[in-house]
Design a protein around this motif. Sequence first.
Motif, mmCIF file in Angstrom:
data_model
loop_
_atom_site.group_PDB
_atom_site.id
_atom_site.type_symbol
_atom_site.label_atom_id
_atom_site.label_comp_id
_atom_site.label_asym_id
_atom_site.label_seq_id
_atom_site.Cartn_x
_atom_site.Cartn_y
_atom_site.Cartn_z
ATOM 1 N N UNK A 8 32.502 -11.824 6.644
ATOM 2 C CA UNK A 8 33.648 -12.397 5.937
ATOM 3 C C UNK A 8 33.901 -13.824 6.381
ATOM 4 N N UNK A 9 33.847 -14.071 7.695
ATOM 5 C CA UNK A 9 34.063 -15.423 8.208
ATOM 6 C C UNK A 9 32.972 -16.377 7.723
ATOM 7 N N UNK A 10 31.744 -15.899 7.671
ATOM 8 C CA UNK A 10 30.645 -16.743 7.224
ATOM 9 C C UNK A 10 30.783 -17.053 5.735
ATOM 10 N N UNK A 11 31.174 -16.056 4.925
ATOM 11 C CA UNK A 11 31.395 -16.302 3.501
ATOM 12 C C UNK A 11 32.501 -17.323 3.310
ATOM 13 N N UNK A 12 33.571 -17.171 4.060
ATOM 14 C CA UNK A 12 34.660 -18.144 3.988
ATOM 15 C C UNK A 12 34.171 -19.515 4.441
ATOM 16 N N UNK A 13 33.268 -19.526 5.414
ATOM 17 C CA UNK A 13 32.713 -20.795 5.887
ATOM 18 C C UNK A 13 31.957 -21.524 4.790
ATOM 19 N N UNK A 14 31.190 -20.790 3.982
ATOM 20 C CA UNK A 14 30.449 -21.405 2.874
ATOM 21 C C UNK A 14 31.426 -21.997 1.872
ATOM 22 N N UNK A 15 32.439 -21.237 1.513
ATOM 23 C CA UNK A 15 33.434 -21.710 0.548
ATOM 24 C C UNK A 15 34.188 -22.910 1.099
ATOM 25 N N UNK A 16 34.604 -22.836 2.350
ATOM 26 C CA UNK A 16 35.323 -23.957 2.971
ATOM 27 C C UNK A 16 34.437 -25.195 3.023
ATOM 28 N N UNK A 106 21.511 -16.954 -5.049
ATOM 29 C CA UNK A 106 21.574 -15.584 -5.556
ATOM 30 C C UNK A 106 20.185 -15.025 -5.832
ATOM 31 N N UNK A 107 19.299 -15.856 -6.360
ATOM 32 C CA UNK A 107 17.959 -15.377 -6.679
ATOM 33 C C UNK A 107 17.140 -15.071 -5.435
ATOM 34 N N UNK A 108 17.216 -15.953 -4.450
ATOM 35 C CA UNK A 108 16.431 -15.755 -3.230
ATOM 36 C C UNK A 108 17.208 -15.000 -2.150
ATOM 37 N N UNK A 109 18.420 -14.593 -2.481
ATOM 38 C CA UNK A 109 19.258 -13.765 -1.611
ATOM 39 C C UNK A 109 19.442 -14.383 -0.217
ATOM 40 N N UNK A 110 19.859 -15.655 -0.215
ATOM 41 C CA UNK A 110 20.161 -16.301 1.062
ATOM 42 C C UNK A 110 21.353 -15.595 1.684
ATOM 43 N N UNK A 111 21.253 -15.327 2.981
ATOM 44 C CA UNK A 111 22.428 -14.783 3.644
ATOM 45 C C UNK A 111 23.396 -15.936 3.928
ATOM 46 N N UNK A 112 24.571 -15.602 4.417
ATOM 47 C CA UNK A 112 25.608 -16.627 4.602
ATOM 48 C C UNK A 112 25.221 -17.692 5.615
#
Length: 185
Positions: A8-16, A106-112
């Motif tokens: 969750x923190x990493x996803x928020x990090x991408x958005x931020x 999304x296509x290459x399924x990069x992780x956060x």
Amino acid sequence: MKNIIHKTLTQKGVIIHLLIMSILVPLVYLVPKWLGIENYPGILPWDTAWYHDIMTNGYLYSSNNQSNVAFFPLFPYVWKYTSESTVFISILNAVIFITGFLVLSLNFKFNNRQQLLYLSSASLFFCYIPYSESLFFLGTSLMLVGMNNNKLWIAILGILITGITRSVSIIFTPIFIFIFSLQLT
């Protein structure tokens, strides 16, 4: 639980990260105005000036002076037909870049963590200003996604976008033909 919090923190990090870039880049235009610096050219003295010249005057060749003929047409025409504002085209470039990044991610399924790593490249700044990099990135992303999924039409669309955006497509096209012909055999 620890893994969920980390994700969750990493996803928020991408958005931020994307939000910060989207906020900082317009400041290149606004801060000098706020400071009262008159006649601040912003980023127009660099390649943006060439693209702006193509947008306003079309292509002009001069054997005695520098000419704008080395720049490919897609970006200046997108700029011309959407808005003449440098701020607007910068925002549009950010949207185009983010779209290309999402398609690729999304296509290459990069992780956060991979997303944050890829978004941390300082050279991505050029995808947020009036340069052709974001269109080229979108075209390249489409080409890679098309090749990865054996979707010829997506790959060709990507090559067409890169082909009218930057000169490196001269190298992309034969490589694409070679790789795709290997996949067919």
